[in-house]
Design a protein around this motif. Structure first.
Motif: not given
Length: 490
Positions: A355-363
């Motif tokens: 996936t190219d969907q961006y996510v962040v470490s809070t997730d």
């Protein structure tokens, strides 16, 4: 004489027998969690993420089994803030943990660098507050055994892993890099006994994790394996260093350098000792994954692989290159915050999916709770969004993600904030006279073409998002330095 069967008892007995059989196979009603965090690992330091020099067959195999995230972000370009964001589900700006613990406070900058900077860094908390209900505390409260091994760097005594929800702590204390004999015993680590001569720290942490898994029994577990690798000082087993020295020679590779402002930047991956460190980490990962399979736990264990900030490319020996990304550790550019990330969810993630969907470490916080079937805690992981839809093959609307680094980094960066929404990313520097930087990451992953001047409306849209977010989180800001040349007229 006829025998009358009580079918209710028979059925109950069959259910009990079946459950007993499941336990013998090493399964559990709740999934186990193995969270692997590597220190300072760059986005392209893994074979499946683009490296042609470092060899990482075990992480590559995990990537092919699970979901590969090509736009995964750390919440900060340095370590402690990102580590706190994983365990709290909150942005570092909200918890005021915006720099690595031990970095300069406004009143101590002279001990680290010249006092002549135009700004004084924002004050920050040098601990992860005990009032936060950490990911480990939540899993522990829901019947999990919790284990931590490796680098902690989230506070001094009283704020160690065992104070924040982990039943067992092997090697986690306030230090941000290995002490003593560095990556070999004696470790001079109050939370890890020294091993036999020549024992390697990375391998030892894998062995401690394996020992925990083998003794876990039928109770579900959260095992958090947090390597000190590949943080400086560089060091690895000599046979691996020799291997990469020969490989560099065989491939006729020479060190290549470029410039980013006043900073020298490494342009290729060819440093033998760093390659050895990466492979040593990969070997350790492989040992733990092999144990899961041997114990018939691999199909009931969720595995996460992530790094806490970008690879070190602009200072301190320049051990790696993050190309095609710009800069590295300590910077708000993509090279400082984009990470190699993999999640393997047995029976859910399709093999080799990306996936190219961006996510962040809070997730991670809400994601792992949902994966384990545990209640969400929106008041705690307020800045996280569950990635479960992505892992199930559905779409996810992440919304904006933010960074706030109101400090001068050891790697040459300046105080600033940034925001990404869709393909657009805005960086706002806090020093007077520095321009805004706007990039379209879909068309310009390397952040080479600043579009701020030609897209003033987009700049204002993203700047308002950033301003509103900083107000909502109570983000601390740097202040003018009265001793700087700009203020004194020197």
């Amino acid at each position: 004489m006829k025998v009358r069967l009580n079918w209710g008892i028979v059925i109950l007995a069959l259910v009990v027998t079946a459950c007993g059989g499941m336990k013998k196979k090493g399964t559990a009603s709740k999934p186990n969690i193995l969270f692997i965090l590597v220190d300072d690992l760059g986005w392209t330091d893994i074979g499946e993420f683009g490296s042609s020099f470092y060899e990482t067959p075990n992480v590559d195999a995990l990537t092919k089994k699970g979901m590969k995230f090509t736009s995964a972000y750390a919440a900060c370009p340095v370590c402690s803030p990102t580590r706190a964001s994983i365990l709290t589900g909150k942005y570092p700006a909200r918890t005021s943990t915006t720099d690595w613990f031990g970095a300069p406070q406004p009143e101590t900058v002279g001990k680290h660098w010249t006092k002549d900077k135009p700004l004084l860094p924002a004050p920050y908390n040098e601990f992860m507050a005990l009032e936060e209900q950490t990911l480990a505390e939540t899993f522990k409260a829901n019947g999990y055994s919790t284990f931590f091994a490796g680098k902690w760097h989230l506070g001094d005594e009283g704020y160690y892993p065992e104070d924040q929800g982990f039943d067992i702590n092997k090697g986690g204390y306030h230090a941000g890099s290995p002490r003593g004999n560095h990556y070999f015993t004696p470790y001079n680590n109050p939370k890890l006994q020294d091993g036999p001569p020549n024992e390697n720290l990375t391998n030892r942490l894998a062995d401690e994790t394996i020992s925990f898994i083998e003794q876990a029994g039928n109770k579900p577990f959260l095992a958090y394996l947090s390597f000190y690798s590949v943080h400086t000082p560089l060091g690895a087993p000599q046979d691996l260093i020799d291997k990469y020295t020969e490989k560099k020679k065989r491939l006729a590779l020479d060190d290549a350098w470029g410039k980013q402002g006043n900073n020298k930047v490494r342009l290729n991956q060819c440093l033998p000792v760093y390659g050895a460190m990466v492979e040593s980490m990969d070997n350790a990962v492989g040992k733990v994954l092999k144990t899961l399979k041997e114990k018939n736990l691999d199909q009931n264990t969720i595995v996460v692989f992530m790094s806490d900030n970008g690879g070190l490319s602009t200072s301190e020996g320049h051990p790696t290159s993050n190309l095609p990304l710009k800069a590295g550790k300590g910077w708000l550019y993509e090279g400082g915050v984009r990470e190699p990330m993999v999640i393997f969810w047995p029976g859910v993630t399709k093999a080799g999916i990306q996936t190219d969907q961006y996510v962040v470490s809070t997730d991670f916080y809400p994601t792992l709770l949902e994966m384990a079937g545990l209640p969400l805690l929106p008041e705690q992981h307020v800045d996280g969004k569950s990635m479960v839809p992505l892992l199930q093959g559905e779409k996810m609307d992440r919304g904006a993600v933010f960074w706030h680094y109101p400090h001068y980094g050891n790697q040459g960066s300046s105080p600033g904030s940034s925001v990404r929404l869709g393909d657009w990313k805005l960086i706002q520097w806090f020093e007077k006279g520095r321009e805004m930087e706007l990039y379209n990451l879909k068309n310009d992953l390397g952040e080479n073409n600043n579009l701020a001047a030609s897209n003033p409306e987009k700049v204002q849209e993203l700047l308002k998002l950033l301003d509103d977010w900083r107000k909502e989180t109570g983000a601390r800001m740097p202040s003018e330095n009265p001793n700087s040349a700009a203020m004194t007229g020197r």
